[in-house]
Scaffold this active site. Sequence first.
Site, PDB file in Angstrom:
ATOM      1  N   CYS A  90       8.868   7.500  38.019  1.00 45.46           N
ATOM      2  CA  CYS A  90       8.202   8.227  39.109  1.00 45.46           C
ATOM      3  C   CYS A  90       6.843   8.807  38.729  1.00 45.46           C
ATOM      4  O   CYS A  90       5.823   8.478  39.337  1.00 45.46           O
ATOM      5  CB  CYS A  90       9.114   9.349  39.601  1.00 45.46           C
ATOM      6  SG  CYS A  90      10.728   8.794  40.196  1.00 45.46           S
ATOM      7  N   HIS A 146       6.166  15.748  42.153  1.00 46.67           N
ATOM      8  CA  HIS A 146       6.601  15.292  40.824  1.00 46.67           C
ATOM      9  C   HIS A 146       5.433  15.009  39.887  1.00 46.67           C
ATOM     10  O   HIS A 146       5.463  14.054  39.098  1.00 46.67           O
ATOM     11  CB  HIS A 146       7.497  14.055  40.942  1.00 46.67           C
ATOM     12  CG  HIS A 146       8.410  13.888  39.755  1.00 46.67           C
ATOM     13  ND1 HIS A 146       9.182  12.775  39.548  1.00 46.67           N
ATOM     14  CD2 HIS A 146       8.656  14.702  38.694  1.00 46.67           C
ATOM     15  CE1 HIS A 146       9.879  12.899  38.444  1.00 46.67           C
ATOM     16  NE2 HIS A 146       9.568  14.072  37.898  1.00 46.67           N
TER      17      HIS A 146
END
Length: 739
Positions: A90, A146
């Site tokens: 990610c 994130h």
Amino acid sequence: MRAALTVLTVFLSLDFLSAQSKSDVRNNSNTQTGAAGQKTKSQPHIIFVLIDDQGFNDIGYHNPTIKTPTLDKLAAEGVILENYYVQPICTPSRSQLITGRYQIHTGLQHSIIRPRQPSCLPSHMDTLPERLRQAGYATHMVGKWHLGFYRKACLPTRKGFDTFFGSLTGSVDYYSYRSCDGPGLCGYDLHDNESVAWGQEGKYSTTLFTQRARKILESHNPTARPLFLLLSLQAVHTPLQPPKSYIYPYRDMANVARRKFAAMVSTVDEAVRNVTYALRKYGYYRNSVIIYSTDNGAQPFIGGSNWPLRGKKGTYWEGGVRGVAFVHSPLLKRRRRVSKALLHITDWFPTLVGLAGGNISQSQGLDGFDVWTTISEGTESPRTEVLHNIDPLHKTESWDDRPRKTPSAASPSRGTGFKKPKKQKKVLKKQKPNKKSGFKLKSTKRPQLFSRPAPKSKKSKPGTKLKLKSGPKSKPAPKARQQPRLYSEPKIQSSGSPSASGAYRQISKSKSKRTTSQNHNLSQSRPAQTKSKKKLREQLKPGSKQTFLQNQNTSQSGTPAPSLQSTPSPLWDASVQAAIRVGDWKLLTGDPGHGDWVPLQMLPTLPGRWWNLERSSAPPRKSAAHRNIWLFNITADPFERRDLADQRPDVVQQLLARLAYYNQTAVPVYFPPDDPRANPSRHGEAWVPWADQEEEGKYQGVYKKGRSGKKKRKKKKCPLCKLKSFFLKLNTGMMSNGI
């Protein structure tokens, strides 16, 4: 009477002058508004939909069993990107989307940014929303961030977005919005701009994020100012929590995890349908560009599928890095087609800034290319290679590089001479294993690493020339459209092939200890004499005046390097995890990760914790553990079933040279230890920034987990947990051996 007429004449003249001045002002304002409107009309509205963990086989136009009618229609009417690459996990993908730069240039080469890590995007580096805002765009982000949040300067609203609504960590419960960084470290993670958005429990996150996106489209005036909306949905990342109504269409799927995963893909399809409906309703669609992309490959062990590609999320096989993507827009000149041009997620930065009329030259050191004409008109892509990553913290060692001793009759196994850790010695003292037993004891610690002199290289037949592209012929990219590079690049050699064994030899490791401020070794020895530097230069690019930048990831030992003639292949340490694609060829070194092909019927039903799935899994099976270099012709072999490293050592050597070149431009890895101040229990049970603004750069380099002074408590025995772990390993082993 005359006085009255004079006063009346003065008033009439004043009224005429005021009316004329008002008309002039109105005309000027109309002219300015018309110019601004013309500029706004030429700047398209950009809607970027980023999906989490959607695999190559998790969309309808690749797999009809997945019901995504909206996505299929948008892709069919636009341009499907079938040679599009992302990063395997990610944080790296999102950082390269936002910055337009490779991981090796941001310090995020290793793993992800965990919730308790004091790390985020470099403060000196510009971002995509900042450049779009300078071009006059209104920038909004909804969904998963994130990219770090330990300081307020790391938040999305401080990185170029006007508004933000979503989560800051990597994995959040879809209903309670609780995020955990290990057992017992959980907190609430839903934020509205820079405040915690309490009171949203019970609302499904995909629906909630879609509603916020539609609210932004409704409140914005599309004719007054262009819009950039990054809709970064949490789906289809774990935990698998689809609403029950979406599971029913997949009731015939035998695998429970796959059934839930497919249902979550359907929620994404409905979210995109609602957003596109809002674009048409509020007047955005005719002047809009819709981009749909995943951030990495799927995790087959939790219901995703990359079939028929090899590997999974977290690996550098095609299943981990080849992404699902398409572009839909009325502004496309050539629609309804499939593009096989080589594209990478870093290309969106210069492409979108150029499309918005921004100034790309202000962003120095971009690794992306402006590929809008490639997407819109079908021209040749300016990109010819992709650096997947170089991770100096992830190193492995092949069996051939481990020290050997003369085998004895008492130890017939081929592991003789390999020193076992102390903990394993204690086990052997207590209980001696049977010599005839086929099982081997495994220790929880990493084996000690030893160096040995490189063996002599074998001479190969001269006269063979390198042909990088052996697949379908493609025209070279036009030079006028190529993105200028910050660093000079050596060209791929086409001279005689080097020795076959030289491509696989590794350099003996330095004995100097690694410190937190010292960079990790990639090239195991650094040339100290000018003569050896010249020879290295000549091997990379003969006849060129190539100047190398200072290698920031090489060892700091002062020992002079041996001569290139006596030490074969001094360019690259093949134990370092790295991957690169040049033309049709793809090279992997070190440990690329779990490399099996996982068909749907083999998916297990025992998913692990997400924080374990984010990291690299156990080493590959024994047959693949003996080598640390793989070479594939991706055009001819897209499923990576035929390793050509032994047949084409010349290509291996050239791609190793490219890795060595990129390593010259790398910055040190920034991977700080977890900060206990981040614990949500200290901040009202929520994940929020915890460090002061002055704490940037407090942690230098990387850290290595060591033994703590406190004695670890012995875990209670759990027979059921051991049984579950046993069957999970058994199922994985059956898949590895049986497929």
